[in-house]
Design a protein around this motif. Structure first.
Motif, PDB file in Angstrom:
ATOM      1  N   ALA A   1      35.442 -14.748 -37.656  1.00 42.53           N
ATOM      2  CA  ALA A   1      34.306 -15.055 -38.529  1.00 42.53           C
ATOM      3  C   ALA A   1      34.788 -15.348 -39.949  1.00 42.53           C
ATOM      4  O   ALA A   1      34.331 -16.306 -40.595  1.00 42.53           O
ATOM      5  CB  ALA A   1      33.319 -13.895 -38.529  1.00 42.53           C
ATOM      6  N   SER A   2      35.727 -14.563 -40.440  1.00 35.42           N
ATOM      7  CA  SER A   2      36.258 -14.765 -41.784  1.00 35.42           C
ATOM      8  C   SER A   2      37.009 -16.080 -41.884  1.00 35.42           C
ATOM      9  O   SER A   2      36.932 -16.780 -42.909  1.00 35.42           O
ATOM     10  CB  SER A   2      37.187 -13.605 -42.160  1.00 35.42           C
ATOM     11  N   GLN A   3      37.734 -16.437 -40.851  1.00 34.10           N
ATOM     12  CA  GLN A   3      38.467 -17.703 -40.853  1.00 34.10           C
ATOM     13  C   GLN A   3      37.518 -18.894 -40.953  1.00 34.10           C
ATOM     14  O   GLN A   3      37.770 -19.852 -41.694  1.00 34.10           O
ATOM     15  CB  GLN A   3      39.317 -17.802 -39.584  1.00 34.10           C
ATOM     16  N   ILE A   4      36.419 -18.844 -40.214  1.00 29.97           N
ATOM     17  CA  ILE A   4      35.461 -19.953 -40.239  1.00 29.97           C
ATOM     18  C   ILE A   4      34.739 -20.007 -41.580  1.00 29.97           C
ATOM     19  O   ILE A   4      34.545 -21.094 -42.150  1.00 29.97           O
ATOM     20  CB  ILE A   4      34.467 -19.830 -39.063  1.00 29.97           C
ATOM     21  N   VAL A   5      34.359 -18.862 -42.115  1.00 31.05           N
ATOM     22  CA  VAL A   5      33.713 -18.826 -43.431  1.00 31.05           C
ATOM     23  C   VAL A   5      34.669 -19.358 -44.496  1.00 31.05           C
ATOM     24  O   VAL A   5      34.263 -20.115 -45.392  1.00 31.05           O
ATOM     25  CB  VAL A   5      33.237 -17.397 -43.762  1.00 31.05           C
ATOM     26  N   TRP A   6      35.944 -18.998 -44.411  1.00 36.36           N
ATOM     27  CA  TRP A   6      36.936 -19.496 -45.378  1.00 36.36           C
ATOM     28  C   TRP A   6      37.048 -21.017 -45.293  1.00 36.36           C
ATOM     29  O   TRP A   6      37.041 -21.701 -46.321  1.00 36.36           O
ATOM     30  CB  TRP A   6      38.289 -18.841 -45.106  1.00 36.36           C
TER      31      TRP A   6
ATOM     32  N   ARG B   1      35.073 -24.343 -58.476  1.00 39.33           N
ATOM     33  CA  ARG B   1      33.969 -23.390 -58.471  1.00 39.33           C
ATOM     34  C   ARG B   1      33.776 -22.723 -57.104  1.00 39.33           C
ATOM     35  O   ARG B   1      34.235 -23.234 -56.084  1.00 39.33           O
ATOM     36  CB  ARG B   1      32.677 -24.105 -58.867  1.00 39.33           C
ATOM     37  N   PRO B   2      33.059 -21.595 -57.077  1.00 45.38           N
ATOM     38  CA  PRO B   2      32.660 -21.001 -55.789  1.00 45.38           C
ATOM     39  C   PRO B   2      31.753 -21.965 -55.033  1.00 45.38           C
ATOM     40  O   PRO B   2      31.291 -22.979 -55.581  1.00 45.38           O
ATOM     41  CB  PRO B   2      31.900 -19.735 -56.202  1.00 45.38           C
ATOM     42  N   PHE B   3      31.472 -21.629 -53.797  1.00 43.27           N
ATOM     43  CA  PHE B   3      30.594 -22.450 -52.962  1.00 43.27           C
ATOM     44  C   PHE B   3      29.306 -21.664 -52.731  1.00 43.27           C
ATOM     45  O   PHE B   3      29.232 -20.846 -51.806  1.00 43.27           O
ATOM     46  CB  PHE B   3      31.297 -22.787 -51.653  1.00 43.27           C
ATOM     47  N   PRO B   4      28.279 -21.863 -53.556  1.00 43.29           N
ATOM     48  CA  PRO B   4      27.087 -21.007 -53.486  1.00 43.29           C
ATOM     49  C   PRO B   4      26.340 -21.075 -52.160  1.00 43.29           C
ATOM     50  O   PRO B   4      25.731 -20.092 -51.729  1.00 43.29           O
ATOM     51  CB  PRO B   4      26.218 -21.515 -54.645  1.00 43.29           C
ATOM     52  N   GLN B   5      26.395 -22.228 -51.483  1.00 45.50           N
ATOM     53  CA  GLN B   5      25.665 -22.356 -50.216  1.00 45.50           C
ATOM     54  C   GLN B   5      26.245 -21.496 -49.099  1.00 45.50           C
ATOM     55  O   GLN B   5      25.653 -21.380 -48.024  1.00 45.50           O
ATOM     56  CB  GLN B   5      25.622 -23.820 -49.773  1.00 45.50           C
TER      57      GLN B   5
ATOM     58  N   LEU C   1      42.376 -25.249 -53.023  1.00 45.46           N
ATOM     59  CA  LEU C   1      43.324 -24.241 -52.546  1.00 45.46           C
ATOM     60  C   LEU C   1      43.904 -23.433 -53.702  1.00 45.46           C
ATOM     61  O   LEU C   1      44.084 -22.216 -53.592  1.00 45.46           O
ATOM     62  CB  LEU C   1      44.444 -24.919 -51.752  1.00 45.46           C
ATOM     63  N   ALA C   2      44.191 -24.101 -54.817  1.00 47.56           N
ATOM     64  CA  ALA C   2      44.737 -23.400 -55.975  1.00 47.56           C
ATOM     65  C   ALA C   2      43.746 -22.397 -56.551  1.00 47.56           C
ATOM     66  O   ALA C   2      44.146 -21.414 -57.185  1.00 47.56           O
ATOM     67  CB  ALA C   2      45.151 -24.407 -57.041  1.00 47.56           C
ATOM     68  N   HIS C   3      42.462 -22.640 -56.331  1.00 51.58           N
ATOM     69  CA  HIS C   3      41.408 -21.748 -56.834  1.00 51.58           C
ATOM     70  C   HIS C   3      40.682 -21.051 -55.678  1.00 51.58           C
ATOM     71  O   HIS C   3      39.514 -20.681 -55.800  1.00 51.58           O
ATOM     72  CB  HIS C   3      40.403 -22.542 -57.685  1.00 51.58           C
ATOM     73  N   SER C   4      41.390 -20.840 -54.578  1.00 50.64           N
ATOM     74  CA  SER C   4      40.737 -20.254 -53.398  1.00 50.64           C
ATOM     75  C   SER C   4      40.243 -18.832 -53.648  1.00 50.64           C
ATOM     76  O   SER C   4      39.256 -18.400 -53.038  1.00 50.64           O
ATOM     77  CB  SER C   4      41.682 -20.277 -52.196  1.00 50.64           C
TER      78      SER C   4
ATOM     79  N   LYS D   1      36.048 -14.802 -53.502  1.00 47.55           N
ATOM     80  CA  LYS D   1      35.260 -13.773 -54.187  1.00 47.55           C
ATOM     81  C   LYS D   1      33.774 -14.109 -54.153  1.00 47.55           C
ATOM     82  O   LYS D   1      32.928 -13.221 -53.997  1.00 47.55           O
ATOM     83  CB  LYS D   1      35.744 -13.627 -55.625  1.00 47.55           C
ATOM     84  N   GLY D   2      33.456 -15.399 -54.276  1.00 47.88           N
ATOM     85  CA  GLY D   2      32.060 -15.805 -54.206  1.00 47.88           C
ATOM     86  C   GLY D   2      31.451 -15.513 -52.849  1.00 47.88           C
ATOM     87  O   GLY D   2      30.311 -15.030 -52.743  1.00 47.88           O
ATOM     88  N   ALA D   3      32.210 -15.801 -51.792  1.00 47.20           N
ATOM     89  CA  ALA D   3      31.723 -15.539 -50.434  1.00 47.20           C
ATOM     90  C   ALA D   3      31.580 -14.043 -50.188  1.00 47.20           C
ATOM     91  O   ALA D   3      30.606 -13.581 -49.566  1.00 47.20           O
ATOM     92  CB  ALA D   3      32.666 -16.165 -49.415  1.00 47.20           C
ATOM     93  N   ASP D   4      32.547 -13.265 -50.673  1.00 46.87           N
ATOM     94  CA  ASP D   4      32.491 -11.817 -50.466  1.00 46.87           C
ATOM     95  C   ASP D   4      31.321 -11.209 -51.225  1.00 46.87           C
ATOM     96  O   ASP D   4      30.615 -10.314 -50.713  1.00 46.87           O
ATOM     97  CB  ASP D   4      33.804 -11.173 -50.919  1.00 46.87           C
ATOM     98  N   HIS D   5      31.059 -11.710 -52.421  1.00 46.41           N
ATOM     99  CA  HIS D   5      29.898 -11.238 -53.193  1.00 46.41           C
ATOM    100  C   HIS D   5      28.600 -11.554 -52.457  1.00 46.41           C
ATOM    101  O   HIS D   5      27.686 -10.722 -52.374  1.00 46.41           O
ATOM    102  CB  HIS D   5      29.903 -11.877 -54.574  1.00 46.41           C
ATOM    103  N   ALA D   6      28.516 -12.793 -51.912  1.00 45.79           N
ATOM    104  CA  ALA D   6      27.316 -13.174 -51.165  1.00 45.79           C
ATOM    105  C   ALA D   6      27.141 -12.327 -49.911  1.00 45.79           C
ATOM    106  O   ALA D   6      26.020 -11.963 -49.557  1.00 45.79           O
ATOM    107  CB  ALA D   6      27.409 -14.657 -50.787  1.00 45.79           C
TER     108      ALA D   6
END
Length: 254
Positions: free
Chosen positions: A113-118, A166-170, A236-239, A244-249
């Protein structure tokens, strides 16, 4: 392609199941549909990135349509689509008998699941939600499909350098986000796989004819291709930012 079999009307771009001269069936994505060639480019780039990361993705092939293809199709909308799609298109191997992934029926482990979300955070894929998971179960294995909605700001390339950082808000709507507890570990692993050389090899498969013309803001195909490379390398340089954005969401869902 030798035979038009049936349209897949659940898809907004009206893809179709077709038979090719190798006697295999494919899901054909048309250059003349909706968002045009940009959808095919996203499908190709993201599908091959996913494959490089070890996901199961249907084989992606180029498909040439001539004027005779689908001539007997009675539907005028489909006839118009076929005429607008003469030339080079994209097709994916048809997984006959596959069923849509249902998170209620099939539970994935945290790592997958984490791999697909990443992956979907990296490529800004807005189209892996509970409403439309774009995953299939085929022969008891999970397959990823339909990545044409990813890389969405390549439709205009406005301010893409800043957006890439930037993070990916969606990601808050991602069907697998609640299970994605291993994002940091996945980030470290996947960053080592997606080297600049690997990205360059994937991008080299994009036909030059898809990267030039009225839809392109770049002067040459190579300049356009390099923009995709810089976009992905910047992501990738700002992964850590999108992780962090995904983990916060994810934590906000708990």
């Amino acid at each position: 392609m030798t035979r038009y079999i049936t349209p897949l009307r659940e898809g907004g771009s009206l893809p179709a199941i077709v038979e090719a001269d190798d006697e295999f069936m494919y899901v054909l994505k048309f250059r003349g549909a909706g968002q045009g060639i940009k959808v095919l480019i996203a499908e190709l780039i993201v599908g091959e990135i996913a494959r490089a990361l070890g996901f199961r993705v249907p084989e992606i092939v180029f498909a040439t349509l001539d004027k005779a293809f689908g001539r007997t199709e009675p539907d005028e909308e489909i006839q118009d689509l076929l005429r607008a799609s003469e030339g080079l298109n994209l097709a994916l191997h048809y997984l006959s008998g596959a069923i849509t992934f249902d998170p209620v029926v099939t539970t994935l482990d945290a790592t997958l699941a984490s791999q697909i979300v990443w992956l979907d955070s990296l490529v800004m894929n807005v189209d892996r939600t509970a409403r439309n998971t774009n995953m299939l179960m085929w022969k008891k294995e999970l397959w990823l499909i339909d990545h044409g909605a990813a890389l969405y700001f390549h439709h205009s390339w406005n301010n893409w350098e800043e957006q890439a950082k930037r993070p990916f808000p969606q990601i808050k709507d991602h069907v697998l986000l609640p299970l994605a507890t291993e994002l940091e570990a996945v980030n470290a692993e996947f960053n080592t796989i997606l080297s600049p050389g690997r990205i360059k090899a994937i991008l080299s498969a994009i036909p030059d004819s898809w990267l030039t013309g009225v839809e392109s803001p770049f002067e040459t195909a190579e300049e356009h291709r390099q923009a995709y490379a810089r976009l992905l390398e910047t992501r990738l340089a700002h992964s850590e930012t999108f992780v962090k954005g995904a983990d916060h969401a994810r934590k906000a869902l708990i």
